[in-house]
Write a protein that holds these residues in place. Structure first.
Motif, short mmCIF file in Angstrom:
data_model
loop_
_atom_site.label_atom_id
_atom_site.label_comp_id
_atom_site.label_asym_id
_atom_site.label_seq_id
_atom_site.Cartn_x
_atom_site.Cartn_y
_atom_site.Cartn_z
N HIS A 1 41.66 41.17 17.99
CA HIS A 1 42.64 40.46 18.80
C HIS A 1 42.30 39.59 19.85
O HIS A 1 42.09 40.17 20.98
CB HIS A 1 43.96 41.24 19.14
N PRO A 2 42.35 38.36 19.75
CA PRO A 2 41.64 37.57 20.76
C PRO A 2 42.37 37.49 22.14
O PRO A 2 41.63 37.42 23.04
CB PRO A 2 41.67 36.11 19.92
N LYS A 3 43.59 37.50 21.97
CA LYS A 3 44.33 37.75 23.09
C LYS A 3 44.13 38.95 23.92
O LYS A 3 44.12 38.91 25.15
CB LYS A 3 46.07 37.55 23.27
N MET A 4 43.86 40.06 23.25
CA MET A 4 43.73 41.22 23.85
C MET A 4 42.19 41.08 24.59
O MET A 4 41.95 41.72 25.73
CB MET A 4 43.81 42.52 22.98
N THR A 5 41.27 40.75 23.74
CA THR A 5 39.84 40.64 24.48
C THR A 5 39.88 39.48 25.29
O THR A 5 39.25 40.10 26.32
CB THR A 5 38.90 40.06 23.32
N GLU A 6 40.50 38.59 25.46
CA GLU A 6 40.60 37.59 26.54
C GLU A 6 41.16 38.28 28.03
O GLU A 6 40.64 38.13 28.94
CB GLU A 6 41.40 36.40 26.31
N PHE B 1 40.55 40.84 33.04
CA PHE B 1 40.76 41.77 34.07
C PHE B 1 39.47 42.80 34.30
O PHE B 1 39.38 42.61 35.86
CB PHE B 1 41.59 42.97 33.46
N SER B 2 38.58 42.77 33.70
CA SER B 2 37.31 43.71 34.04
C SER B 2 36.57 42.54 34.97
O SER B 2 36.30 43.44 36.23
CB SER B 2 36.60 43.77 32.76
N SER B 3 36.28 41.31 34.71
CA SER B 3 35.66 40.48 35.52
C SER B 3 36.30 40.47 37.12
O SER B 3 35.82 40.36 38.05
CB SER B 3 35.63 39.04 34.83
N PRO C 1 37.03 52.43 38.59
CA PRO C 1 36.75 51.07 38.37
C PRO C 1 35.68 50.30 37.57
O PRO C 1 35.59 49.09 37.31
CB PRO C 1 36.91 50.52 40.02
N THR C 2 34.68 51.13 37.58
CA THR C 2 33.36 50.51 36.91
C THR C 2 33.73 51.19 35.26
O THR C 2 33.33 50.24 34.23
CB THR C 2 32.19 51.25 37.19
N SER C 3 33.88 52.21 35.20
CA SER C 3 33.95 52.91 33.69
C SER C 3 35.00 52.39 32.85
O SER C 3 34.54 52.08 31.71
CB SER C 3 33.74 54.47 33.65
N ASP C 4 36.13 52.05 33.60
CA ASP C 4 36.98 51.72 32.79
C ASP C 4 37.24 49.98 32.58
O ASP C 4 38.15 49.39 32.30
CB ASP C 4 38.55 51.97 33.45
N THR C 5 36.08 49.39 32.99
CA THR C 5 36.24 47.95 33.18
C THR C 5 34.78 47.63 32.23
O THR C 5 34.82 46.58 31.35
CB THR C 5 35.85 47.07 34.58
#
Length: 683
Positions: free
Chosen positions: A234-239, A244-246, A271-275
């Motif tokens: 799903h492009p919107k979810m990936t984006e 968020f991760s970045s 903050p690292t593993s969940d991103t």
């Protein structure tokens, strides 16, 4: 005549106009307050309360109370922080100062907010929710508040939802001709989960990347998105996830590749593993994300771990950051939870087979294999310990019991078998990549201990004993289910038959009624109380917990069956991907469907390193162009076909080559037709 005309108009102006200025029944304060209280939408309530503020002739005391209440409701609606502004007051005194007296006409509106604050605060904190008396103190007060509000505002569906009256969904998903029951149920579950995820992205995602619960909680949300974000495309979810991760990793405290704040690993690893972990699935070939994962291995090798007095590699502490390791004696121990700090690097090892990662991780896991084998400090032989002390390598922390290391400000968090699922999956991962049987030994011994318990009497075992361990080893089945996928055979079938309750495709009945029923229960859970999964949530690490509030001894002392419905998101993920057990450390998803999770059902029915099979049903009205990305196939040449229920070819045999960890194929699905996708190695 003129005089009478002037007198008549003077009479109208002097006597009737003041009467006309008196608020009519429809605009009286009581009516506006009723409208505000009966509004389900907080934004609408805020709008009405602002009208009340400006009402001519309003009693001054009521106006002042309205002014104060508007401030609170405005924060509830518009504050970028969902809970931080009322959290301390709720935990300290189970109340919040609304500036409204108990005899005020506005008091029942404060009950709507006070009740919700109490519920979500109790739902977040283990030291409240986990203890009967504390739980009752919060929940009993909350339900009392909701009853006051419900009496004053009987049309408010949100209040009635908290009192156990479910809100049904406006959307209805009906079957179509030819759709099997499992497909109808799975499609509905996927669609409703997609609606929830998109609501969060569209209504809560802020310009700085946060969702309102704070970075440390917001980062956990993706775990519930896996069935629609990782199993499908799903492009919107990936984006949104990449944004968020970045954003989180760009924070000053994260610029060393891990947080600079020294705290326990459960909190510092998130903050690292969940991103990084989700991005290892969404952007597996992006060198930037691979470098971030590799950085965690570098920190482990150069800072966090060292050789103990027994000569084994272990973490030196449970508390560490990107810059230092806490030297405190009480915290000087390795724990299974430390797996979280290196989780993305383990996935990188799985995807690449990197030799440097192999040396590092096998050296560390050798430590745990050795510790599991030893009988020490009361720990039974064959059981993975709760902790390994640094630097002596003894299988305990500073506590008197081997199963309670006493290494943290939150002691229950690290008591055995905390985080043991991840450690077991890591051992299986090491066996999968090295073929070294020693990594299976702890799994085999613990499986035997578990079976002993299941076959024994149900006496209450002594804490720390072999029987006590057997009683708690129910979690092992997820790892053993992964092993069965990899190795086949029947080695653990007896235990899996008793402990692994996940209903899958492996039913004899081709109609799969048990699977359809289980998937239907998840769809049913997601079909009610949409606000409870979205707009009502105040702590973002509790998005899918609303249903459990209606279990035994929660909001009410007795279970409320109409609302105690809990979605099994793992079932959605496993049926669509073919994986088993936990997803985070050792994902064995055989496939990612390169299509959005709308109008589609997908059931993996076979998978291996030289074959793959799935049933697919497209609910749309037109032919669907889609594809899949296959993960488990070894290098070689393959063919795939798509056939209908009668075996008629829908997409003719096509050839493709696997020469890496991921291979994409493309095909089309006809509408309203149960299809089978088969992949086979070319002989």
């Amino acid at each position: 005549m003129i005089i009478r005309f002037i007198f008549f108009h003077y009479f109208l102006i002097a006597f009737l106009l003041p009467v006309l200025r008196v608020p009519c029944a429809e605009t009286a304060p009581e009516e506006l307050i009723r409208k505000a209280g009966n509004a389900d939408d907080d934004t609408e309530r805020l709008k009405i309360l602002k009208q009340l503020q400006t009402m001519p002739g309003l009693d001054e005391t009521l106006r002042k109370e309205a002014d104060k209440l508007v401030v609170v409701v405005d924060r509830w609606v518009n504050d970028s922080q969902l809970f931080q502004w009322f959290d301390k007051d709720m935990r300290k005194k189970q109340d919040y100062d609304f500036g409204v007296g108990p005899d005020s006409l506005l008091y029942p509106i404060t009950c709507i907010y006070r009740g919700r604050m109490l519920v979500w605060t109790a739902n977040e904190y283990g030291n409240i929710k986990g203890y009967h008396d504390e739980r009752r103190r919060y929940f009993d007060k909350a339900t009392a508040q909701f009853r006051v509000a419900a009496k004053a505002f009987p049309e408010n569906h949100i209040v009635r939802m908290y009192l156990g009256e479910p809100i049904p969904s406006d959307k209805v998903y009906t079957s179509v001709p030819g759709a099997p029951a499992w497909a109808v149920a799975q499609r509905e579950g996927l669609e409703r989960l997609t609606d929830i995820v998109l609501w969060w992205i569209e209504h809560r995602l802020q310009k700085d990347g946060q969702y309102g619960g704070g970075w440390d909680d917001d980062c956990e949300m993706w775990r519930s998105w896996v069935p629609v974000m990782i199993a499908f495309e799903h492009p919107k979810m990936t984006e949104a996830q990449e944004f968020f991760s970045s954003a989180l990793l760009s924070q000053e405290s994260m610029k060393d590749g891990y947080t600079r704040h020294v705290y326990d690993v459960e909190h510092t690893a998130e903050p690292t593993s969940d991103t990084i972990t989700p991005m290892m699935h969404l952007r597996p070939d992006d060198p930037a994300w691979c470098m971030r994962a590799m950085r965690l291995a570098e920190l482990m090798e150069t800072l966090w771990a060292g050789r103990n007095e027994r000569g084994f590699l272990q973490f030196k502490s449970t508390y560490f950051s990107a810059q230092k390791v806490d030297p405190g004696v009480a915290r000087a121990c390795d724990v299974p939870y430390n797996i979280r700090a290196i989780e993305p690097a383990l996935i990188l090892w799985l995807r690449t087979g990197d030799e440097k990662l192999r040396k590092l991780f096998t050296a560390w896991l050798n430590t745990w294999v050795d510790a599991a084998a030893r009988e020490e400090r009361g720990k039974p032989a064959g059981v993975i310990p709760a902790a390994i002390h640094w630097p002596d390598g003894v299988t305990t922390g500073t506590g008197k019991d081997w199963w309670d290391p006493r290494n943290s400000d939150e002691p229950l968090l690290y008591e055995w078998p905390s985080a043991m699922r991840g450690m077991c999956d890591a051992l299986l991962l090491a066996h999968h990549l090295t073929r070294d049987e020693k990594y299976l030994q702890p799994l085999r011994t613990m499986a035997a201990i578990r079976l002993e318990w299941l076959n024994a009497s149900s006496k209450k075992p002594e804490p720390g004993s072999r029987a006590w361990c057997g009683h708690k080893l129910y979690f092992l089945a997820g790892t053993l289910a992964k092993y069965k996928l990899l190795a086949g055979g029947k080695e653990f079938d007896e235990l899996l038959g008793r402990d692994y309750k996940l209903i899958t495709e492996e039913e004899k009945d081709p109609g799969r009624p048990r699977l359809a029923k289980a998937l239907g229960a998840t769809a049913e859970a997601l079909a009610i109380n949409f606000p409870g999964w979205t707009s009502e949530v105040r702590w973002t690490d509790r998005v899918f917990t609303f249903g459990r509030l209606f279990g035994e001894d929660m909001l009410f002392e007795k279970r409320v069956s109409a609302c105690d419905k809990r979605p099994n998101l793992d079932l959605l993920y496993t049926t669509a991907t073919g994986d088993r057990g936990e997803f985070a450390v050792f994902p064995l998803n055989a496939v990612r469907w390169l299509t959005e999770p709308r109008d589609i059902a997908a059931l993996v029915v076979d998978r291996g390193n030289d074959h793959f099979g799935a049933e697919l049903f497209h609910f749309g009205e037109k032919t669907r162009a889609m594809g899949s990305e296959l993960y488990l196939l070894k290098n070689g040449r393959y063919t795939f076909t798509v056939t209908d229920r009668e075996g008629k070819t829908v997409a003719g045999k096509k050839m493709f080559t696997v020469d890496g960890p991921r291979t994409k194929i493309a095909f089309e699905l006809p509408p309203h037709t149960l299809c089978t996708l088969k992949v086979a190695v070319q002989e």
